[in-house]
Design an enzyme around this catalytic site. Structure first.
Site, PDB file in Angstrom:
ATOM      1  N   ILE A  14     -46.483 -56.958 -92.699  1.00 40.68           N
ATOM      2  CA  ILE A  14     -46.145 -58.058 -91.803  1.00 40.68           C
ATOM      3  C   ILE A  14     -47.253 -59.098 -91.795  1.00 40.68           C
ATOM      4  O   ILE A  14     -46.996 -60.305 -91.686  1.00 40.68           O
ATOM      5  CB  ILE A  14     -45.836 -57.535 -90.381  1.00 40.68           C
ATOM      6  CG1 ILE A  14     -45.146 -58.622 -89.551  1.00 40.68           C
ATOM      7  CG2 ILE A  14     -47.081 -57.018 -89.697  1.00 40.68           C
ATOM      8  CD1 ILE A  14     -43.764 -58.969 -90.012  1.00 40.68           C
ATOM      9  N   LYS A  95     -44.565 -57.832 -82.292  1.00 42.13           N
ATOM     10  CA  LYS A  95     -43.669 -57.030 -81.476  1.00 42.13           C
ATOM     11  C   LYS A  95     -43.676 -55.577 -81.951  1.00 42.13           C
ATOM     12  O   LYS A  95     -43.951 -55.345 -83.135  1.00 42.13           O
ATOM     13  CB  LYS A  95     -42.251 -57.612 -81.530  1.00 42.13           C
ATOM     14  CG  LYS A  95     -41.570 -57.377 -82.886  1.00 42.13           C
ATOM     15  CD  LYS A  95     -40.584 -58.416 -83.208  1.00 42.13           C
ATOM     16  CE  LYS A  95     -40.830 -59.089 -84.523  1.00 42.13           C
ATOM     17  NZ  LYS A  95     -41.767 -58.586 -85.451  1.00 42.13           N
TER      18      LYS A  95
END
Length: 327
Positions: A14, A95
């Site tokens: 990510i 998140k």
């Protein structure tokens, strides 16, 4: 506005996607940190980042960094965001915002005490299709919203050693996948007044499937299905009294959608125009908030991020899921 100097904390997948999108959008990545100097240097070389730090603390203490993107595993989000804030850095936190609501509340309170921005990196909310969907839904284009349904289903690794199956890393479908449709329901319908959940578990004790039904204001319902062991349609549907809005695959990325009447006549077709994945849009939003002295988001408020963690906690209470080390 003067661009902010970004630091990236961690070097996983990510973080790589984030760095690529920022470079595509001509945004400034000034440093990266890993737990090892070699990993940080490899990432810096591959992504054109000027400085590499061999510890997260070194990045937090770097005087040439304004804001840090926290991309470490779920259980460390609160700790590493706190490290950034305590060193005077704003933080964009991947998140799920934290592991649970108490951690989220503590992080919110610290950011407000220090006068710094801390923001959940729910990038989907900043994508063009979601901006237009909020305009349509809140403008009454499909009448009263009666129900929302969405799935986030992927066929990920079944290897017990993989992060998605490791409870010690917050693994499972809930925090990795279900956070998206649950956040969507919060976005369009607000906080749920009631939550019902069921789950299926894998050999490591991590949840492999989780389904939710939630009741919201005026009795609207939202449903979600998430899976780490099977790939589904990954679409979302918003049903109103005067029409419906169908978001195409893959709904939580830069997706297209159709608005139809109850009889099926198409009244709007939206096709996004975007560079990269669109992760840079949340970065532009964070920079705008900071430059304008607004230390909370409007697309996703800090209180809503805390509330969403509370909803995830309620789901876990119902399905009997606890992570190692939790009180």
């Amino acid at each position: 506005m003067t661009p902010l100097r970004w630091g990236i904390m961690a070097t996983g997948g990510i973080a790589r996607a984030f760095a690529d999108d920022l470079h595509t959008a001509d945004l400034t990545v000034s440093a990266v940190a890993s737990r090892s100097q070699a990993s940080a240097e490899t990432f810096a070389r591959q992504h054109g980042v000027p400085r590499a730090h061999g510890s997260y603390r070194a990045l937090a203490e770097d005087p040439e960094i304004d804001i840090i993107y926290v991309a470490t595993p779920h259980p460390y989000h609160a700790e590493h965001a706190r490290l950034a804030l305590e060193n005077g850095k704003h933080a964009l936190v991947e998140k799920p915002f934290t592991l649970n609501r108490p951690q989220a509340e503590a992080l919110r309170d610290l950011a407000r005490e220090r006068g710094l921005l801390v923001m959940e990196a729910m990038w989907t909310r900043h994508l063009p299709h979601m901006t237009r969907i909020r305009e349509l839904v809140h403008g009454g284009a499909i009448g009263e919203v009666r129900a929302i349904s969405a799935d986030h289903t992927q066929r990920l690794s079944s290897d017990p050693e993989h992060r998605i199956n490791d409870l010690a890393l917050g693994g499972g479908a809930l925090l990795d996948l279900a956070v998206y449709p649950i956040s969507l329901a919060w976005d369009l319908l607000g906080a749920p007044s009631a939550v019902t959940a069921q789950a299926r578990f894998g050999e490591t004790g991590a949840d492999t499937e989780v389904a939710t039904i939630m009741r919201h204001a005026q009795g609207a319902l939202s449903t979600s299905l998430s899976s780490s062991r099977g790939a589904g349609p990954n679409t979302a549907h918003i049903i109103g009294s005067e029409g419906r809005l169908d978001i195409d695959r893959i709904w939580y990325t830069a997706a297209s959608f159709t608005v139809s009447t109850p009889e099926g006549r198409v009244v709007e077709r939206f096709e996004p125009e975007i560079i990269g994945r669109g992760m840079h849009l949340q970065v532009r939003a964070a920079e705008r908030y900071i430059q304008q002295g607004e230390l909370d988001g409007d697309v996703l408020t800090l209180d809503d991020s805390v509330g969403i963690m509370g909803t995830l906690d309620e789901v876990r209470a119902q399905i009997g899921l606890r992570y190692p080390g939790e009180a």
